[in-house]
Motif scaffolding. Structure first.
Motif, PDB file in Angstrom:
ATOM      1  N   LEU A 190       0.821  -0.992  -0.221  1.00  0.00           N
ATOM      2  CA  LEU A 190       0.148   0.148   0.040  1.00  0.00           C
ATOM      3  C   LEU A 190       0.838   1.353   0.395  1.00  0.00           C
ATOM      4  CD1 LEU A 190      -2.701  -0.467   2.443  1.00  0.00           C
ATOM      5  CD2 LEU A 190      -3.048  -0.014   0.054  1.00  0.00           C
ATOM      6  N   ARG A 191       1.875   1.087   0.740  1.00  0.00           N
ATOM      7  CA  ARG A 191       2.807   2.173   0.002  1.00  0.00           C
ATOM      8  C   ARG A 191       3.434   2.635  -0.792  1.00  0.00           C
ATOM      9  NH1 ARG A 191       5.805   3.970   4.896  1.00  0.00           N
ATOM     10  NH2 ARG A 191       7.035   5.132   3.314  1.00  0.00           N
ATOM     11  N   THR A 192       2.878   1.999  -2.300  1.00  0.00           N
ATOM     12  CA  THR A 192       3.684   1.772  -3.504  1.00  0.00           C
ATOM     13  C   THR A 192       2.367   2.524  -4.273  1.00  0.00           C
ATOM     14  OG1 THR A 192       2.107  -0.080  -4.247  1.00  0.00           O
ATOM     15  CG2 THR A 192       4.935   0.254  -3.781  1.00  0.00           C
ATOM     16  N   ARG A 193       2.574   3.496  -6.089  1.00  0.00           N
ATOM     17  CA  ARG A 193       1.468   3.762  -6.148  1.00  0.00           C
ATOM     18  C   ARG A 193       0.900   2.740  -6.700  1.00  0.00           C
ATOM     19  NH1 ARG A 193       2.498   8.476 -10.049  1.00  0.00           N
ATOM     20  NH2 ARG A 193       0.691   8.288 -12.047  1.00  0.00           N
ATOM     21  N   GLU A 194       1.018   1.501  -7.103  1.00  0.00           N
ATOM     22  CA  GLU A 194       0.223   0.432  -7.957  1.00  0.00           C
ATOM     23  C   GLU A 194      -0.577  -0.253  -7.123  1.00  0.00           C
ATOM     24  OE1 GLU A 194       2.836   1.061 -10.133  1.00  0.00           O
ATOM     25  OE2 GLU A 194       3.531   0.799  -8.092  1.00  0.00           O
ATOM     26  N   GLY A 195      -0.499  -0.060  -5.039  1.00  0.00           N
ATOM     27  CA  GLY A 195      -1.183  -0.972  -4.426  1.00  0.00           C
ATOM     28  C   GLY A 195      -1.102  -2.432  -4.468  1.00  0.00           C
ATOM     29  N   ILE A 196      -1.899  -3.193  -4.155  1.00  0.00           N
ATOM     30  CA  ILE A 196      -2.707  -4.249  -3.905  1.00  0.00           C
ATOM     31  C   ILE A 196      -3.582  -4.730  -4.769  1.00  0.00           C
ATOM     32  CG2 ILE A 196      -3.555  -5.677  -2.840  1.00  0.00           C
ATOM     33  CD1 ILE A 196      -3.021  -4.180   0.482  1.00  0.00           C
ATOM     34  N   ASP A 197      -2.403  -5.623  -5.500  1.00  0.00           N
ATOM     35  CA  ASP A 197      -3.145  -6.350  -6.704  1.00  0.00           C
ATOM     36  C   ASP A 197      -4.139  -8.080  -5.907  1.00  0.00           C
ATOM     37  OD1 ASP A 197      -3.812  -8.489  -8.921  1.00  0.00           O
ATOM     38  OD2 ASP A 197      -1.801  -8.176  -9.852  1.00  0.00           O
ATOM     39  N   LEU A 198      -5.692  -7.118  -6.555  1.00  0.00           N
ATOM     40  CA  LEU A 198      -6.416  -8.162  -6.160  1.00  0.00           C
ATOM     41  C   LEU A 198      -6.743  -8.974  -6.434  1.00  0.00           C
ATOM     42  CD1 LEU A 198      -9.836  -4.947  -5.669  1.00  0.00           C
ATOM     43  CD2 LEU A 198      -7.521  -6.176  -3.584  1.00  0.00           C
ATOM     44  N   ARG A 199      -6.382 -10.063  -6.955  1.00  0.00           N
ATOM     45  CA  ARG A 199      -6.185 -11.155  -7.945  1.00  0.00           C
ATOM     46  C   ARG A 199      -4.958 -11.873  -7.338  1.00  0.00           C
ATOM     47  NH1 ARG A 199      -6.547  -9.097 -14.530  1.00  0.00           N
ATOM     48  NH2 ARG A 199      -4.862  -8.219 -13.423  1.00  0.00           N
ATOM     49  N   LYS A 200      -3.947 -11.319  -7.537  1.00  0.00           N
ATOM     50  CA  LYS A 200      -3.082 -11.719  -7.111  1.00  0.00           C
ATOM     51  C   LYS A 200      -3.547 -12.452  -5.512  1.00  0.00           C
ATOM     52  CE  LYS A 200       2.467 -12.249  -6.094  1.00  0.00           C
ATOM     53  NZ  LYS A 200       3.330 -11.266  -6.838  1.00  0.00           N
ATOM     54  N   MET A 201      -3.652 -11.056  -4.544  1.00  0.00           N
ATOM     55  CA  MET A 201      -4.084 -11.325  -3.254  1.00  0.00           C
ATOM     56  C   MET A 201      -4.909 -12.655  -2.965  1.00  0.00           C
ATOM     57  SD  MET A 201      -6.613 -10.485  -1.009  1.00  0.00           S
ATOM     58  CE  MET A 201      -6.395 -10.307   0.988  1.00  0.00           C
ATOM     59  N   LYS A 202      -6.148 -12.482  -3.696  1.00  0.00           N
ATOM     60  CA  LYS A 202      -7.645 -13.650  -3.206  1.00  0.00           C
ATOM     61  C   LYS A 202      -6.582 -14.777  -3.202  1.00  0.00           C
ATOM     62  CE  LYS A 202     -11.784 -14.410  -4.322  1.00  0.00           C
ATOM     63  NZ  LYS A 202     -12.673 -13.513  -5.075  1.00  0.00           N
ATOM     64  N   ASP A 203      -5.762 -15.414  -4.821  1.00  0.00           N
ATOM     65  CA  ASP A 203      -5.101 -16.356  -4.944  1.00  0.00           C
ATOM     66  C   ASP A 203      -4.407 -16.610  -3.843  1.00  0.00           C
ATOM     67  OD1 ASP A 203      -6.086 -16.631  -6.676  1.00  0.00           O
ATOM     68  OD2 ASP A 203      -4.823 -15.227  -7.995  1.00  0.00           O
ATOM     69  N   THR A 204      -3.742 -15.468  -2.771  1.00  0.00           N
ATOM     70  CA  THR A 204      -2.457 -16.292  -2.523  1.00  0.00           C
ATOM     71  C   THR A 204      -2.725 -16.364  -0.618  1.00  0.00           C
ATOM     72  OG1 THR A 204      -1.212 -14.548  -3.166  1.00  0.00           O
ATOM     73  CG2 THR A 204      -0.273 -14.950  -1.519  1.00  0.00           C
ATOM     74  N   PHE A 205      -3.796 -15.171  -0.545  1.00  0.00           N
ATOM     75  CA  PHE A 205      -4.449 -15.505   0.971  1.00  0.00           C
ATOM     76  C   PHE A 205      -5.991 -15.626   0.759  1.00  0.00           C
ATOM     77  CE2 PHE A 205      -1.400 -11.763   0.920  1.00  0.00           C
ATOM     78  CZ  PHE A 205      -0.342 -12.638   1.663  1.00  0.00           C
ATOM     79  N   GLY A 206      -6.241 -16.045   0.185  1.00  0.00           N
ATOM     80  CA  GLY A 206      -7.506 -16.573   0.282  1.00  0.00           C
ATOM     81  C   GLY A 206      -8.544 -15.921   0.592  1.00  0.00           C
ATOM     82  N   GLU A 207     -10.147 -16.685   0.742  1.00  0.00           N
ATOM     83  CA  GLU A 207     -10.588 -15.477   0.161  1.00  0.00           C
ATOM     84  C   GLU A 207     -11.477 -15.125   1.401  1.00  0.00           C
ATOM     85  OE1 GLU A 207     -14.753 -14.089  -1.111  1.00  0.00           O
ATOM     86  OE2 GLU A 207     -13.452 -15.986  -2.713  1.00  0.00           O
ATOM     87  N   GLN A 208     -11.299 -15.422   2.575  1.00  0.00           N
ATOM     88  CA  GLN A 208     -11.189 -14.979   3.933  1.00  0.00           C
ATOM     89  C   GLN A 208     -10.803 -13.655   4.072  1.00  0.00           C
ATOM     90  OE1 GLN A 208     -11.143 -17.382   7.473  1.00  0.00           O
ATOM     91  NE2 GLN A 208     -11.625 -15.338   8.335  1.00  0.00           N
ATOM     92  N   LEU A 209      -9.449 -13.684   4.083  1.00  0.00           N
ATOM     93  CA  LEU A 209      -8.595 -12.606   3.925  1.00  0.00           C
ATOM     94  C   LEU A 209      -8.840 -11.540   2.833  1.00  0.00           C
ATOM     95  CD1 LEU A 209      -5.048 -13.562   5.351  1.00  0.00           C
ATOM     96  CD2 LEU A 209      -6.854 -12.356   6.652  1.00  0.00           C
TER      97      LEU A 209
END
Length: 371
Positions: free
Chosen positions: A308-327
């Motif tokens: 979140l410090r970066t211009r691009e922020g969080i890649d939501l697709r990658k985030m979901k794959d990595t951390f799962g539906e609940q998070l």
């Protein structure tokens, strides 16, 4: 690919604001260089894409020390031929001979702490250089062939005015650096500056003035063609710090030296912040470190405070794959109100801070963490 960070803790004198591990025990340089070279040999790993010598003051090392370090790097690791190789330097350490040495070693990026172009404020910080030496150092580096130069600036000094800060920005831009990092003066506990604050010998700058300074910084650097790619970092196109970006994007990195941190194989580790203990342990074949195995909740929180410090922020697709539906659902639920308040935005499947959100980034990150 991984990044390699080497901590060089030696300083000729300590700046009053610095909270990084450093020492003025220059008589230990030989032993310390032997130790970091041995630690590198103990920690052979995959190919290296970036190298960063930070400190402390790496430019305080001798030619022989630097040659030994780089010889060991090339012996132990496979370094990408296009690797970004950065060395931090004090402006007053940069001579034509030193610049030529760096080029011969393969250094292709130099980061210098200008901090301010006001000589009285440099003396207040206990910096060794004067303002004119920054220009001299830049000239030496460019003449030697190093065209990737980063400048550090500070704002928010006691009693600093907006016009004085604007003058510092213009002086920095006149050097035409490829990269610029800028930070508000921080009063970290344990530093001489913090003690001055506690003794009421200095006062923190007004928060609204500090905010105005940050606004001016963003506006002026954007106007000059710099990309604001991280909260405190600006780069001309193609000149983002690849090494520092690895920290923000969870790319593995190896930290060598006293107090150096590493991130490898979903583990975080950090070496002891004591040069004598570090040297003694390494020369006995032991790595004096603490290791933390990162569970999924900790990795999620790390992502919040880095991506979140970066211009691009969080890649939501990658985030979901990595951390799962609940998070993923937790994140989106927490972000909903902030998006409505124009503190965050979603663009091209990325969740990031708006400019309004940058001003309260710590608070936003805290809300989004899985606590």
């Amino acid at each position: 690919m991984a990044g390699l960070y080497i901590h060089i803790p030696f300083c000729a004198s300590r700046c009053i604001y610095c909270g990084f591990y450093s020492t003025t025990l220059s008589g230990l340089k030989d032993l310390y260089v032997d130790a970091i070279c041995k630690e590198m040999m103990m920690r052979k790993t995959s190919d290296i894409d970036t190298i960063y010598l930070g400190g402390g003051t790496p430019s305080q090392l001798s030619e022989q020390h630097l040659k030994k370090i780089f010889s060991t790097i090339n012996e132990v690791y496979t370094v990408n031929k296009d690797a970004e190789i950065t060395l931090e330097a004090n402006p007053d350490d940069v001579t034509p001979e030193f610049a030529e040495l760096l080029v011969g070693l393969g250094v292709n990026r130099v980061s210098m702490g200008a901090q301010t172009f006001n000589d009285s404020r440099l003396r207040f910080l206990n910096r060794r250089h004067c303002a004119t030496e920054v220009q001299d150092a830049v000239d030496c580096l460019r003449k030697a062939g190093i065209d990737n130069i980063s400048i550090d600036l500070m704002f928010g000094f006691p009693n600093e005015t907006l016009s004085e800060w604007e003058s510092d920005i213009e002086r920095a831009l006149s050097l035409k650096p490829q990269h610029l990092s800028s930070y508000s003066l921080m009063y970290e506990e344990g530093t001489p500056l913090y003690r001055l604050l506690q003794q009421k010998k200095v006062c923190e700058i007004d928060e609204e003035v500090s905010l105005s300074m940050y606004n001016v910084l963003i506006d002026r650097l954007t106007e000059a063609g710099y990309e604001h790619y991280e909260i405190s970092n600006f780069a001309l196109p193609g000149f983002r710090s690849r090494h520092n970006s690895s920290y923000w994007h969870a790319i593995p990195y190896i930290g060598i030296g006293a107090s150096a941190h590493s991130y490898l194989n979903l583990q975080r580790s950090w070496n002891v912040s004591d040069i004598r203990k570090y040297i003694d342990a390494i020369l006995q074949g032991k790595r004096p470190c603490t290791i933390e195995k990162l569970d999924i909740a900790t990795r999620y929180d790390d992502m919040i405070t880095t991506a979140l410090r970066t211009r691009e922020g969080i890649d939501l697709r990658k985030m979901k794959d990595t951390f799962g539906e609940q998070l993923y659902r937790f994140l989106m639920n927490e972000a909903k109100d902030k998006i409505a308040l124009n503190l965050m935005k979603i663009e091209d499947h990325h969740l990031s801070l708006t400019r309004k959100g940058l001003y309260i980034s710590d608070s936003i990150m805290s809300d989004l963490m899985d606590v």
